[in-house]
Design an enzyme around this catalytic site. Structure first.
Site, mmCIF file in Angstrom:
data_model
loop_
_atom_site.group_PDB
_atom_site.id
_atom_site.type_symbol
_atom_site.label_atom_id
_atom_site.label_comp_id
_atom_site.label_asym_id
_atom_site.label_seq_id
_atom_site.Cartn_x
_atom_site.Cartn_y
_atom_site.Cartn_z
ATOM 1 N N ARG A 37 49.390 23.275 -59.905
ATOM 2 C CA ARG A 37 48.740 22.526 -58.828
ATOM 3 C C ARG A 37 47.400 22.010 -59.324
ATOM 4 N NH1 ARG A 37 44.957 24.111 -54.992
ATOM 5 N NH2 ARG A 37 44.996 22.944 -53.035
ATOM 6 N N SER A 106 55.874 22.699 -47.803
ATOM 7 C CA SER A 106 54.960 23.500 -46.999
ATOM 8 C C SER A 106 55.202 23.173 -45.537
ATOM 9 C CB SER A 106 53.506 23.182 -47.357
ATOM 10 O OG SER A 106 53.191 23.619 -48.660
ATOM 11 N N LYS A 135 42.302 27.364 -50.661
ATOM 12 C CA LYS A 135 42.485 25.954 -50.348
ATOM 13 C C LYS A 135 41.554 25.604 -49.183
ATOM 14 C CE LYS A 135 46.444 24.007 -50.170
ATOM 15 N NZ LYS A 135 47.828 23.670 -49.735
#
Length: 225
Positions: A37, A106, A135
């Site tokens: 990511r 997600s 995050k």
């Protein structure tokens, strides 16, 4: 191939380690899946790094998933891509991806989970399951009740992500999660390999615990993993 321990690499959380180093250390500790990511790396650099991670995961027998970038995932021969609700729709990803390519989504609630699976998602991740600092835009945690509801609503594997650590692995597995997706609990630790091994063992212990196995059945786990 199981999804028990799904490790997401992140250069900010990873204490200066590259994606490649994080992946190498995580699979040494038993990670079943590595997701790369990176929201800031340019495409050519992302390709180089992803190709190196692909080699490490392939050698270790772990799945390799690229976050957001289907083009990069296909270019390096990754096993799949992980998409958010605002990314390329799963139906469009299915048109572009070859047979057997994994598409994960997600989701934040049951409706999103059901829609994602109807569109062709291979797994869904309740994000965030708990509030997290890994995050910045994750929002508040959805909690174990939502995790149980998602588990009961879909037949594909369900992962818990966000705020997952050694202290709550048993709770999310008991609620029906098929695996845990983690960032800081593994790549943010001083000894990444030891942290991965600890998390992997905790998932295995939770799945084998008789009282938790009963709770998983009640939550609707169909043993898809």
């Amino acid at each position: 191939m199981g999804y028990d321990l799904y490790v997401v690499t992140d250069r900010e959380v990873g204490r200066g380690l590259s994606h490649l180093d994080q992946a190498r250390l995580a699979v040494a500790g038993g990670a079943d899946v590595v997701q790369m990511r990176d929201k800031t790396m340019n495409t050519s650099a992302l390709l180089r790094e992803a190709r190196a991670v692909r080699a490490v995961t392939a050698a270790a027998g772990a799945l390799f998933i690229v976050n957001d970038r289907l083009d990069v995932a296909l270019a390096v021969g990754a096993d799949g891509v992980h998409l958010g609700q605002d990314d390329l729709p799963v139906e469009e990803a299915r048109v572009l991806a070859p047979p057997g390519f994994i598409v994960g989504l997600s989701v934040g609630d049951v409706a999103e989970a059901v829609e994602s699976v109807a569109g062709g998602a291979d797994y869904v991740a309740l994000s965030p399951t708990f509030s997290t600092t890994s995050k910045a835009d994750a929002g508040p945690g959805h909690g174990l009740a939502t995790l149980r509801a998602v588990r009961s609503a879909v037949s594909v594997p369900v992962l818990a992500i966000g705020g997952i650590g050694p202290e709550n692995v048993a709770d999310v597995i008991a609620a029906g999660a098929d695996g845990v997706a983690v960032i800081s609990a593994v790549v943010g630790q001083e000894d990444v390999t030891a942290a991965a091994r600890t998390m992997k063992n905790l998932v295995a212990a939770a799945k084998s615990a008789p009282h938790l196995s009963g709770a998983r059945e009640k939550a609707g786990d169909d043993g898809a993993f």
